[in-house]
Scaffold this active site. Structure first.
Site, mmCIF file in Angstrom:
data_model
loop_
_atom_site.group_PDB
_atom_site.id
_atom_site.type_symbol
_atom_site.label_atom_id
_atom_site.label_comp_id
_atom_site.label_asym_id
_atom_site.label_seq_id
_atom_site.Cartn_x
_atom_site.Cartn_y
_atom_site.Cartn_z
ATOM 1 N N GLU A 167 -6.874 -5.155 -55.748
ATOM 2 C CA GLU A 167 -7.126 -3.844 -56.357
ATOM 3 C C GLU A 167 -8.111 -4.024 -57.495
ATOM 4 O OE1 GLU A 167 -3.832 -1.415 -57.781
ATOM 5 O OE2 GLU A 167 -2.625 -1.983 -56.040
ATOM 6 N N GLU A 199 2.508 -5.947 -57.608
ATOM 7 C CA GLU A 199 2.718 -5.880 -59.057
ATOM 8 C C GLU A 199 4.196 -5.870 -59.441
ATOM 9 O OE1 GLU A 199 0.511 -2.664 -60.789
ATOM 10 O OE2 GLU A 199 -1.403 -3.466 -60.132
HETATM 11 C C1 BG6 Z 1 -2.066 -0.270 -59.776
HETATM 12 C C2 BG6 Z 1 -0.975 0.136 -58.823
HETATM 13 O O1 BG6 Z 1 -1.508 -0.868 -60.894
HETATM 14 O O2 BG6 Z 1 -2.853 0.697 -60.353
HETATM 15 C C3 BG6 Z 1 -1.227 1.483 -58.152
HETATM 16 O O3 BG6 Z 1 -0.737 -0.851 -57.860
HETATM 17 C C4 BG6 Z 1 -1.774 2.465 -59.145
HETATM 18 O O4 BG6 Z 1 -0.039 1.922 -57.554
HETATM 19 C C5 BG6 Z 1 -3.107 1.920 -59.676
HETATM 20 O O5 BG6 Z 1 -1.932 3.747 -58.632
HETATM 21 C C6 BG6 Z 1 -3.803 2.829 -60.674
HETATM 22 O O6 BG6 Z 1 -2.987 3.115 -61.766
HETATM 23 P P1 BG6 Z 1 -2.553 4.602 -62.103
HETATM 24 O O7 BG6 Z 1 -1.425 4.454 -63.051
HETATM 25 O O8 BG6 Z 1 -3.737 5.239 -62.720
HETATM 26 O O9 BG6 Z 1 -2.159 5.226 -60.833
#
Ligand code: BG6
Length: 474
Positions: free
Chosen positions: A369, A170
């Site tokens: 993800e 990202e």
């Molecule tokens: C993704 C990232 O955007 O979302 C992670 O690559 C992140 O590092 C995940 O933890 C979830 O988002 P957040 O802000 O709830 O941790």
């Protein structure tokens, strides 16, 4: 009456999950330079949920052998880690590589391989060594060179153990967070400097790929992007134009140069009009970017982007921001994950894959993800301490059904990685929302497989699941 059919995924589909060094490892005793997260937490602990910083996190560095067994027990045949630049180069991100860090990562990767878990290694997940940030971070060519040296060192020491490589996770995130939206250190609001940092990030990606090719490894190298399909509120031309501009800023800005090797002309011409182009970009840089593009693409999908034409005039004295051209649209009837404030729209995963199929040469890709963060999951624990997270199982199934449909429709999708494996540290949200297949008791570091973890094992073993496809929006 439901008509369930077995949705079967392609042979050797990658079932797994992902996390990052800063969110999971903990500091450990290997030696490690200070990162921007450690620095920011020291300066402003109040910005982090319940004042929990990155020093301990999920303590993977001490527990990786047991954690690999948990990966197995939850059906992983692949897993994405990130390699900490600050750990590999504890002397402020430069100098000599750290023997103890090399030993740690070699042990971890060997353990994974011995247990049938392919290593997906990412080189940068928001974790700049603080001393390099002081030199300008991604605004500095010297930092780009230091990153390429770090990448090249990783190819040398871990090339025999890693299945696929990724230059960045990202890359848009730190640009938004550091330069436009105040959620990453050093919390500036300055689009033009952000554009410079974005350009050098893209250059760093290309230069790392250039270095990678010299190693002649069997693995591939690519990038992981957070992509949200953009939807206008309506077909009114003003809404459509707003969506097109939002899409240029948030989707095409990194996707085009990192995958196709070129920048979208409409974006550069808009930036020129508003005098927001990076100051330092050279023809030689553009050639490197053109010649060194991603060989594989990771798609992080969480939510769609919905926009509309602006209702209010912009403040001409305010700083330039993408929001000058659109407003976010709150769609009536949308479903939300209220804990994180993200819309749940499963079909978005399908739309995203189709975009990659049709506009990016159907490059080999996977969902790198996707996931659901939920607060206070202890509420759902049974007497044995197992979180009964049926909501997460439904979330995964509903997204996978659309992913399956995308594959039927010709998308070159090789796997699905959930965010995340064991509950880990979520940046400024710290441990508020839990995403894991395995729960973490932060006080004791005890790990317990959730109901979704057992579901995931069956899913992986059967390479699919049973689902009523009449539920899909066609
Ligand atoms: C993704 C990232 O955007 O979302 C992670 O690559 C992140 O590092 C995940 O933890 C979830 O988002 P957040 O802000 O709830 O941790």
């Amino acid at each position: 009456m439901t008509k369930e059919t077995q949705l079967v995924f392609p042979k050797d589909f990658w079932w797994g999950s992902a996390w990052s060094a800063e969110q999971a490892e903990g500091r450990g005793e290997t030696g490690k330079a200070e990162t921007v997260w450690e620095r920011w937490f020291k300066e402003q602990p109040n910005r982090f949920y319940k004042r929990i910083g990155p020093d301990t996190t999920t303590d993977h560095i001490h527990r990786y052998q047991d954690d690999v067994q948990l990966m197995k027990q939850t059906g992983h045949n692949s897993f994405r880690v990130s390699i900490s630049w600050a750990r590999m180069f504890p002397d402020d991100g430069i100098g000599e590589p750290n023997k103890k860090a090399i030993a740690f990562y070699r042990d971890l990767f060997t353990e994974m391989n011995n247990n049938g878990i392919k290593v997906f290694a990412n080189l940068y997940h928001f974790d700049m060594p603080a001393a390099l940030q002081d030199q300008g971070g991604w605004e500095s060519r010297a930092v780009v060179d230091a990153y390429v040296r770090f990448a090249d060192t990783c190819f040398t020491y871990f090339g025999d153990l890693v299945y696929h490589w990724f230059t960045f996770n990202e890359p848009l995130g730190p640009i938004l967070g550091s330069y436009l939206e105040d959620f990453h250190y050093p919390n500036l609001i300055d689009f033009k400097r952000g554009a410079q940092a974005a350009f050098f990030t893209i250059l760093a990606h290309a230069k790392a790929i250039e270095a990678f090719k010299k190693h002649q490894l069997e693995s591939k190298i690519g990038v992981i992007l957070n992509l949200s399909p953009t939807f206008p509120r309506s077909q009114n031309p003003a809404d459509v134009k707003a969506a097109e501009i939002a899409d240029l800023f948030y989707t095409r800005s990194f996707l085009d140069p990192m995958v196709k090797g070129t920048f979208p002309e409409k974006l550069t011409s808009l930036l020129k009009t508003y005098d927001q182009m990076p100051v330092d970009y050279q023809t030689a840089d553009l050639t490197i970017i053109k010649e060194n593009t991603a060989q594989i693409l990771g798609l992080n999908y969480y939510e769609p982007r919905r926009v509309k034409a602006r209702l209010t005039a912009i403040n001409p004295d305010g700083p330039f921001l993408p929001d000058w051209f659109f407003e976010h649209h709150v769609m009536p009837g949308r479903r939300m994950n209220e804990y994180r404030g993200w819309e749940i729209y499963e079909k978005g995963i399908y739309d995203l894959c189709i975009d990659i199929r049709d506009n990016y040469g159907n490059i080999e890709a996977f969902i790198s993800e996707n996931g659901m963060g939920v607060a206070d999951e202890e509420r759902f624990m049974d007497k044995q301490g197992k979180v009964i997270d049926d909501y997460r199982i439904t979330f995964i199934q509903d997204h996978l059904a659309y992913l399956w449909q995308a594959i039927q429709d010709g998308c070159n999708i090789k796997g699905y990685h959930l965010w995340t494996f064991i509950d880990c540290w979520s940046w400024i949200n710290s441990y508020k929302n839990r995403y894991g297949l395995v729960s973490l008791d932060l006080a004791t570091q005890k790990r317990t497989i959730k109901k979704s973890g057992y579901f995931y094992k069956t899913l992986s073993e059967q390479n699919g699941f049973s689902y009523d496809t009449d539920l899909l929006i066609r």
